[in-house]
Design an enzyme around this catalytic site. Structure first.
Site: not given
Length: 338
Positions: A28, A107, A143, A168, A190
């Site tokens: 990440d 993203e 994303k 996400t 998350f």
């Protein structure tokens, strides 16, 4: 020559190596030079990670190239900045794909989180930039924020365009159910940000990994998906410590920061798979269906998820604006220097 007993071999083996036997490990980061030594399968980026990397001198050449591209493609100042941003995100993705054998997640601007059509448009533009560079859409995950509009954008991209999506900023069970029903490729629930919220909003200030609210959330989602045979895979994200990571061993994928990857590579404790399909099949969850009204109600009932989703969108949007400001300043300098 004998290499000793299995127990001794395991003691020599890092937690990261053990984890990779049960879970696909993803890096990440936008700092692709930081991922070489950990040999992840995939990598994920977001606006905040790209902003951090774009400030590093090592990546200034990517910023310069993106600005040249933005200027060369003309249009209004706003269009030039937008094209530069898209190019920059894809440029980082292209460099990452030289380092990982699998996929990169790129993203869509968080400011589009409530506009389904604009999210689809932006996603297709990013995919086109990858394809222009010779990268198949199979190696890219787009994303999208897990708003109702984002989830429907993911559904359309998957169904109509064959574009794989990574949903996400996912904090609630309702978001996870809606993503499964939309048949998106992957979700990123998350962990750490859920823990943060509970530390800030309850009397509990510390949690053991097995009782960490973020770990429990991802475990429930994983079990639900596997019990009912959904094709969408689960990639736990946003970790605060290695205990959270190890408590989710067995999850389809886990995306982990370089700092925690380093910690796991130095850790030689045993890693036991905590999640598996067999266990999931026997859990007592019931299948539910969510239309837009029921999704909005169920999500709204989860105060933590409502606050963290809106906070996450605001933070990603703020970092996108910071990156734009940086690009505008450098673009002005580049034009003046022409």
């Amino acid at each position: 020559m004998s290499t000793g007993s299995p127990d001794k071999r395991r003691k020599m083996e890092s937690a990261l190596s053990q984890l990779k036997k049960h879970t696909v490990v993803v890096a990440d980061t936008g700092d692709f030079n930081a991922i070489d030594e950990y040999k992840p399968q995939d990598a994920t980026t977001n606006p905040s990670l790209i902003l951090a990397a774009a400030k590093m001198p090592a990546y200034q050449h990517l910023v310069d190239q993106a600005i040249k591209y933005g200027i060369a493609n003309g249009g209004s100042d706003e269009e030039q900045v937008s094209n530069t941003m898209d190019k920059l995100f894809v440029s980082f993705g292209l460099e990452i794909l030289k380092k990982v054998p699998g996929r990169v997640s790129t993203e869509v601007d968080a400011r589009l989180s409530f506009d389904k059509d604009e999210m689809v448009f932006k996603a297709l533009k990013l995919i086109a930039l990858y394809e222009e560079a010779g990268i198949s859409k199979e190696r890219v995950l787009i994303k999208l924020s897990s708003t109702w509009e984002g989830i429907q954008a993911g559904k359309e991209l998957e169904e109509k365009h064959g574009v794989h999506c990574n949903m996400t900023l996912l904090f609630s069970f309702a978001q996870a159910v809606a993503c499964a029903e939309a048949k998106v490729t992957l979700i990123s629930p998350f962990v750490g940000r859920i823990l943060d919220w509970h530390k800030e909003n309850t009397d509990r200030k510390s949690f053991e990994p097995h009782e960490d609210p973020g770990v429990l959330s991802v475990t429930k989602i994983y079990n639900y998906y596997k019990k009912f045979g959904y094709s969408t895979v689960v990639m736990g994200a946003s970790f605060r410590n290695t205990g959270e990571v190890k408590a989710l061993a067995g999850c389809d994928l886990l995306t982990i920061s370089p700092g925690l990857l380093a910690d796991l590579s130095q850790d030689h404790s045993a890693v036991t798979p905590m999640l598996n399909v067999e266990k999931a099949k026997s859990c007592n969850l019931e299948k539910i269906h969510l239309d837009e009204k029921s999704f909005r109600w169920e999500h709204n009932e989860d105060r933590m998820a409502v606050e963290k989703l809106s906070d996450g969108i605001r933070k990603f949007a703020a970092d996108a604006i910071k990156l734009e400001t940086m690009i505008k300043e450098q673009m002005t300098s580049a034009k003046n220097g022409q």
